[in-house]
Design a protein around this motif. Structure first.
Motif, PDB file in Angstrom:
ATOM      1  N   ALA A   1       1.000  -1.114  -0.258  1.00 17.64           N
ATOM      2  CA  ALA A   1       0.286   0.079   0.567  1.00 17.64           C
ATOM      3  C   ALA A   1       0.807   1.559  -0.221  1.00 17.64           C
ATOM      4  O   ALA A   1       0.698   2.775  -0.623  1.00 17.64           O
ATOM      5  CB  ALA A   1      -0.643  -0.257   1.034  1.00 17.64           C
ATOM      6  N   SER A   2       2.032   1.237   0.439  1.00 14.77           N
ATOM      7  CA  SER A   2       2.998   2.404   0.438  1.00 14.77           C
ATOM      8  C   SER A   2       3.873   2.194  -0.708  1.00 14.77           C
ATOM      9  O   SER A   2       5.238   3.128  -0.698  1.00 14.77           O
ATOM     10  CB  SER A   2       3.930   2.089   1.941  1.00 14.77           C
ATOM     11  OG  SER A   2       3.335   1.646   2.966  1.00 14.77           O
ATOM     12  N   GLY A   3       3.573   1.319  -1.390  1.00 10.10           N
ATOM     13  CA  GLY A   3       4.270   1.746  -2.276  1.00 10.10           C
ATOM     14  C   GLY A   3       5.163   1.092  -3.394  1.00 10.10           C
ATOM     15  O   GLY A   3       6.644   0.966  -4.180  1.00 10.10           O
ATOM     16  N   ALA A   4       5.193  -0.221  -2.689  1.00  5.19           N
ATOM     17  CA  ALA A   4       6.291  -1.975  -2.701  1.00  5.19           C
ATOM     18  C   ALA A   4       6.384  -1.999  -4.102  1.00  5.19           C
ATOM     19  O   ALA A   4       5.597  -2.090  -4.755  1.00  5.19           O
ATOM     20  CB  ALA A   4       6.856  -2.493  -1.638  1.00  5.19           C
ATOM     21  N   VAL A   5       7.034  -2.605  -4.706  1.00  3.79           N
ATOM     22  CA  VAL A   5       7.637  -3.114  -5.871  1.00  3.79           C
ATOM     23  C   VAL A   5       7.533  -4.430  -5.680  1.00  3.79           C
ATOM     24  O   VAL A   5       8.235  -5.122  -5.000  1.00  3.79           O
ATOM     25  CB  VAL A   5       8.649  -3.213  -6.790  1.00  3.79           C
ATOM     26  CG1 VAL A   5       8.703  -3.932  -8.174  1.00  3.79           C
ATOM     27  CG2 VAL A   5       8.951  -1.144  -7.373  1.00  3.79           C
ATOM     28  N   VAL A   6       5.799  -5.165  -6.307  1.00  2.00           N
ATOM     29  CA  VAL A   6       6.050  -6.423  -6.269  1.00  2.00           C
ATOM     30  C   VAL A   6       7.446  -7.071  -7.643  1.00  2.00           C
ATOM     31  O   VAL A   6       6.470  -7.339  -8.808  1.00  2.00           O
ATOM     32  CB  VAL A   6       4.548  -6.827  -6.083  1.00  2.00           C
ATOM     33  CG1 VAL A   6       4.831  -8.634  -6.442  1.00  2.00           C
ATOM     34  CG2 VAL A   6       4.323  -6.243  -4.889  1.00  2.00           C
ATOM     35  N   VAL A   7       8.131  -7.955  -7.349  1.00  2.00           N
ATOM     36  CA  VAL A   7       9.017  -8.576  -7.820  1.00  2.00           C
ATOM     37  C   VAL A   7       8.539 -10.208  -8.696  1.00  2.00           C
ATOM     38  O   VAL A   7       8.945 -11.083  -7.255  1.00  2.00           O
ATOM     39  CB  VAL A   7      10.014  -8.781  -8.285  1.00  2.00           C
ATOM     40  CG1 VAL A   7      11.228  -9.359  -9.265  1.00  2.00           C
ATOM     41  CG2 VAL A   7      10.515  -7.195  -7.888  1.00  2.00           C
ATOM     42  N   ASP A   8       7.907 -10.543  -9.426  1.00  2.00           N
ATOM     43  CA  ASP A   8       7.488 -11.713  -9.169  1.00  2.00           C
ATOM     44  C   ASP A   8       8.919 -12.829 -10.830  1.00  2.00           C
ATOM     45  O   ASP A   8       8.814 -12.744 -11.382  1.00  2.00           O
ATOM     46  CB  ASP A   8       6.254 -12.013 -10.444  1.00  2.00           C
ATOM     47  CG  ASP A   8       5.308 -13.400 -10.529  1.00  2.00           C
ATOM     48  OD1 ASP A   8       6.159 -14.533 -10.281  1.00  2.00           O
ATOM     49  OD2 ASP A   8       4.276 -13.483  -9.978  1.00  2.00           O
ATOM     50  N   VAL A   9       8.808 -13.531  -9.556  1.00  2.98           N
ATOM     51  CA  VAL A   9       9.935 -14.408 -10.247  1.00  2.98           C
ATOM     52  C   VAL A   9       9.759 -15.947 -10.674  1.00  2.98           C
ATOM     53  O   VAL A   9      10.616 -16.667 -10.987  1.00  2.98           O
ATOM     54  CB  VAL A   9      11.135 -14.626  -9.960  1.00  2.98           C
ATOM     55  CG1 VAL A   9      11.781 -13.377  -8.833  1.00  2.98           C
ATOM     56  CG2 VAL A   9      11.049 -15.990  -7.303  1.00  2.98           C
ATOM     57  N   ARG A  10       8.451 -15.923 -11.607  1.00  2.00           N
ATOM     58  CA  ARG A  10       8.285 -17.032 -12.472  1.00  2.00           C
ATOM     59  C   ARG A  10       8.266 -16.861 -13.193  1.00  2.00           C
ATOM     60  O   ARG A  10       8.789 -15.652 -14.032  1.00  2.00           O
ATOM     61  CB  ARG A  10       6.452 -17.086 -11.202  1.00  2.00           C
ATOM     62  CG  ARG A  10       6.290 -17.709 -10.185  1.00  2.00           C
ATOM     63  CD  ARG A  10       5.069 -18.078  -9.682  1.00  2.00           C
ATOM     64  NE  ARG A  10       4.077 -16.612 -10.264  1.00  2.00           N
ATOM     65  CZ  ARG A  10       2.996 -16.795 -10.652  1.00  2.00           C
ATOM     66  NH1 ARG A  10       2.079 -18.032 -10.795  1.00  2.00           N
ATOM     67  NH2 ARG A  10       2.485 -15.064 -11.052  1.00  2.00           N
ATOM     68  N   THR A  11       8.428 -18.198 -14.522  1.00  2.00           N
ATOM     69  CA  THR A  11       7.884 -18.120 -15.168  1.00  2.00           C
ATOM     70  C   THR A  11       7.150 -16.962 -16.265  1.00  2.00           C
ATOM     71  O   THR A  11       5.941 -16.912 -15.802  1.00  2.00           O
ATOM     72  CB  THR A  11       8.025 -19.271 -16.187  1.00  2.00           C
ATOM     73  OG1 THR A  11       7.450 -20.014 -16.093  1.00  2.00           O
ATOM     74  CG2 THR A  11       9.077 -20.091 -15.404  1.00  2.00           C
ATOM     75  N   PRO A  12       7.951 -16.588 -17.359  1.00  2.00           N
ATOM     76  CA  PRO A  12       6.087 -16.180 -17.913  1.00  2.00           C
ATOM     77  C   PRO A  12       5.037 -16.337 -18.342  1.00  2.00           C
ATOM     78  O   PRO A  12       4.191 -16.223 -17.875  1.00  2.00           O
ATOM     79  CB  PRO A  12       7.407 -15.771 -19.823  1.00  2.00           C
ATOM     80  CG  PRO A  12       8.702 -15.742 -19.409  1.00  2.00           C
ATOM     81  CD  PRO A  12       8.280 -16.574 -17.936  1.00  2.00           C
ATOM     82  N   ALA A  13       5.226 -17.940 -18.190  1.00  2.00           N
ATOM     83  CA  ALA A  13       3.984 -18.403 -18.404  1.00  2.00           C
ATOM     84  C   ALA A  13       3.363 -18.410 -17.373  1.00  2.00           C
ATOM     85  O   ALA A  13       1.720 -17.972 -17.234  1.00  2.00           O
ATOM     86  CB  ALA A  13       4.637 -19.771 -19.718  1.00  2.00           C
ATOM     87  N   GLU A  14       3.859 -18.461 -16.084  1.00  2.00           N
ATOM     88  CA  GLU A  14       2.695 -18.727 -15.276  1.00  2.00           C
ATOM     89  C   GLU A  14       2.198 -17.051 -14.405  1.00  2.00           C
ATOM     90  O   GLU A  14       1.361 -17.366 -14.125  1.00  2.00           O
ATOM     91  CB  GLU A  14       3.954 -19.473 -13.933  1.00  2.00           C
ATOM     92  CG  GLU A  14       4.458 -20.911 -13.956  1.00  2.00           C
ATOM     93  CD  GLU A  14       6.167 -20.006 -12.565  1.00  2.00           C
ATOM     94  OE1 GLU A  14       5.811 -21.476 -11.864  1.00  2.00           O
ATOM     95  OE2 GLU A  14       7.368 -20.439 -12.876  1.00  2.00           O
ATOM     96  N   TYR A  15       3.144 -16.574 -14.340  1.00  2.00           N
ATOM     97  CA  TYR A  15       2.547 -14.493 -14.707  1.00  2.00           C
ATOM     98  C   TYR A  15       1.772 -15.044 -15.715  1.00  2.00           C
ATOM     99  O   TYR A  15       1.008 -14.503 -15.430  1.00  2.00           O
ATOM    100  CB  TYR A  15       4.366 -13.640 -14.940  1.00  2.00           C
ATOM    101  CG  TYR A  15       4.158 -12.910 -14.847  1.00  2.00           C
ATOM    102  CD1 TYR A  15       3.939 -12.522 -13.047  1.00  2.00           C
ATOM    103  CD2 TYR A  15       3.567 -11.781 -15.495  1.00  2.00           C
ATOM    104  CE1 TYR A  15       3.523 -10.820 -13.311  1.00  2.00           C
ATOM    105  CE2 TYR A  15       3.224 -10.291 -15.395  1.00  2.00           C
ATOM    106  CZ  TYR A  15       3.284  -9.801 -14.273  1.00  2.00           C
ATOM    107  OH  TYR A  15       2.774  -8.667 -13.887  1.00  2.00           O
ATOM    108  N   LYS A  16       1.843 -15.288 -16.416  1.00  2.00           N
ATOM    109  CA  LYS A  16       0.583 -14.854 -17.902  1.00  2.00           C
ATOM    110  C   LYS A  16      -0.906 -15.712 -16.868  1.00  2.00           C
ATOM    111  O   LYS A  16      -1.681 -15.230 -16.992  1.00  2.00           O
ATOM    112  CB  LYS A  16       0.578 -16.106 -19.315  1.00  2.00           C
ATOM    113  CG  LYS A  16      -0.316 -14.976 -19.868  1.00  2.00           C
ATOM    114  CD  LYS A  16      -0.048 -16.088 -21.374  1.00  2.00           C
ATOM    115  CE  LYS A  16      -1.285 -15.412 -22.414  1.00  2.00           C
ATOM    116  NZ  LYS A  16      -0.827 -16.587 -23.283  1.00  2.00           N
TER     117      LYS A  16
END
Length: 101
Positions: free
Chosen positions: A22-37
């Motif tokens: 809520a304070s603006g942290a960046v969420v970095v998802d380190v899964r594969t592009p297919a998983e992210y999709k």
């Protein structure tokens, strides 16, 4: 010495990840592009673990970063990798589904 041991084991004060987001942290998802999709935290960025080192320039060392993946394993590795590269405010968010609002 005790603080170092606690940090290595992940024992210590709990952080409110929702508050950080809520304070603006960046969420970095380190899964594969297919998983992210297939689903991800709204507003997160996808930097797969295997390409993270090559994409460090996409992140700022002074920003709060929350890493996530499917189970928490890859995000833990990503946290350690970021910390080793001078990123100080990095938190392992574990499974991306636990970060969904």
């Amino acid at each position: 010495m005790l603080t170092l041991l606690k940090n290595l084991l992940g024992i210590g004060p709990k952080v409110d990840l929702n508050e950080l987001m809520a304070s603006g942290a960046v969420v970095v998802d380190v899964r594969t592009p297919a998983e992210y999709k297939d689903g991800h935290v709204k507003g997160s960025i996808n930097l797969p673990l295997q390409t993270l080192n090559a994409n460090l320039n996409k992140l700022k060392k002074d920003q709060v970063i929350i890493t996530c993946c499917r189970s928490g394993s890859r995000s833990g590795m990503a946290k350690r990798m970021l910390k080793a590269n001078g990123f100080e405010q990095v938190h392992n968010g574990g499974a991306w589904t636990s970060l969904k609002a």
